[in-house]
Design an enzyme around this catalytic site. Structure first.
Site, PDB file in Angstrom:
ATOM      1  CB  CYS A  20      -1.026  -0.039   1.126  1.00  0.00           C
ATOM      2  SG  CYS A  20      -2.489   0.929   0.675  1.00  0.00           S
ATOM      3  CG  HIS A  30      -4.173  -3.182   3.046  1.00  0.00           C
ATOM      4  ND1 HIS A  30      -3.217  -2.772   3.957  1.00  0.00           N
ATOM      5  CD2 HIS A  30      -4.589  -2.061   2.432  1.00  0.00           C
ATOM      6  CE1 HIS A  30      -3.073  -1.463   3.908  1.00  0.00           C
ATOM      7  NE2 HIS A  30      -3.908  -0.996   2.981  1.00  0.00           N
ATOM      8  CD  GLU A  59      -2.485  -5.873   5.505  1.00  0.00           C
ATOM      9  OE1 GLU A  59      -1.934  -6.214   4.446  1.00  0.00           O
ATOM     10  OE2 GLU A  59      -2.931  -4.722   5.701  1.00  0.00           O
TER      11      GLU A  59
END
Ligand SMILES: N[C@@H](CCC(=O)O)C(=O)O
Length: 410
Positions: free
Chosen positions: A297, A381, A383
């Site tokens: 990001c 993202h 994650e």
């Protein structure tokens, strides 16, 4: 209602329909634009006034993770999902990975009144948690109208206010919104970066045990912290890495002195182009030293800038947990978590960069890799937290590659 009229953006608090002036006098919450537009609602969470960029987020769950994501520093989040609070709040769903990173979103807007928790993991009601966290909320708002306005006109700077006694001064709030700095040009990463380097050992969350400790023998990953989300660190540990987190201001020489097998350039708030030469110098130094590097990001945007590319402000940005991203090399589509208001201009990428991912919502760049150096980065993202876990493989591939390189070197 005719189609054309239905498509007009309407900004109005539905809970205050019909009795505007009277309700305005008694409203306990308001969102006020610099142009004088006022959206009244019911105040919740912390009391007071904050200013920030208003964005909308389409995630149906994970609202605590969103509001604790340090990349939302300086922003007010309008949730398009109407019901907020069923899951409550708990200490585990925290995305700030350090004390400074707790300065995340400043405000929250929702359609429905925040509901009491009905979830076994809840330790606190969401409304109490918002207050304790210092996040100002306004509920009872026509969030669809706000979202339509953002889609038409971009993300505005607003003032968000909550006063238990009402008496909100809309003119003063409009002035505050007008005087607040724009997101374009905002340097926000320094304030949410940790001050000291430290090790991170917490592994991913697994049912029913929760978090565990990671292994101690994997490749060493140094994470440059511009407001890194905790789940980036947990996913690196889960992929088998030892993780050391360094302040974003760490020099390349100091990063290299830690002898990292790999470096991760983290997510973070603000305008990447304003984040600072200090960060670009470190990133360039690490890449030039040949250390495998992964950007996420803001980190993706910073790596692009360090390589001489440009970033641009997006009109409405991407904020949600349901965004399709296509891997151009495999043809696979992943549904991902997104949170960004700036994007890499693909036409400015250097000749040794290959675009690897694109957004299937608007075709914007979502990833690239270098052909001559071990560098790759993604705009989304991987994650999650919140969101689908389709992209966890980014961490597994990165850490597996580091382990392979280490084995080959020994
Ligand atoms: N602040 C950057 C990056 C966000 C992030 O790293 O999550 C943006 O809005 O585009």
């Amino acid at each position: 209602m005719p189609e054309a009229a239905e498509n007009q953006p309407r900004v109005r608090s539905q809970s205050h329909e019909g009795d505007g002036a009277a309700r305005a006098a008694h409203a306990t919450g308001a969102i006020v634009f610099a142009d004088g537009t006022v959206v009244y609602g019911d105040g919740a969470g912390a009391t007071g006034v904050a200013t920030g960029e208003l964005c909308f987020n389409t995630a149906m769950t994970g609202h605590q993770e969103i509001l604790t994501d340090p990349s939302y520093a300086g922003q007010v989040v309008c949730f398009t999902f109407p019901h907020i609070g069923n899951v409550g709040a708990n200490a585990e769903d925290e995305e700030a990975s350090s004390e400074p990173a707790r300065r995340a979103a400043v405000g929250m807007v929702s359609r429905a009144t925040i509901t009491p928790p009905a979830n076994w993991r809840a330790e606190q009601s969401f409304a109490e948690w918002l207050a304790a966290r210092g996040i100002i909320a306004v509920t009872g708002v026509d969030t669809r109208a706000l979202t339509r306005r953002i889609r038409e006109k971009g993300m505005p700077i607003v003032a968000i206010a909550h006063s238990r006694d009402g008496g909100l001064d809309a003119d003063r709030l409009a002035e505050l919104a007008g005087a607040a700095p724009a997101m374009e040009g905002a340097e926000l990463a320094r304030a949410v970066s940790r001050a000291e380097a430290g090790d991170w050992a917490v592994d991913g969350w697994n049912w029913p045990e929760g978090y565990a400790e990671g292994r101690a023998d994997g490749p060493l990953v140094v994470v440059l912290d511009y407001g890194v989300k905790a789940n980036i660190l947990r996913r690196l540990v889960a992929a088998g890495a030892r993780v050391r987190v360094a302040p974003g201001s760490t020099s390349a020489a100091d990063v290299l002195a830690m002898k990292p097998d790999g470096v991760v350039v983290s997510n973070g708030p603000g305008d990447p182009a304003a984040t600072g030469e200090y960060a670009l110098e470190t990133i360039r130094g690490v890449i030039e030293a040949g250390v495998p590097t992964l950007g996420i990001c803001l980190g993706h945007q910073m790596i692009a800038l360090a390589l001489g590319a440009k970033t641009v402000k997006m009109a409405q940005g991407h904020h949600g947990a349901n965004h399709p991203v296509k891997n151009r090399e495999t043809g696979q589509v992943e549904i991902v978590s997104m949170n960004h208001g700036f994007a890499v201009d693909r036409d400015t990428l250097p000749a040794d960069a290959v675009e690897t991912h694109v957004s299937l919502f608007d075709g914007s760049n979502c990833g690239f890799r270098l052909t001559d150096r071990p560098v790759f980065s993604v705009q989304h993202h991987p994650e999650a937290s919140p969101g689908p876990q389709d992209s966890f493989g980014v961490f597994d591939r990165f850490v597996a590659d580091l382990a392979k390189r280490r084995a080959a070197a020994n």
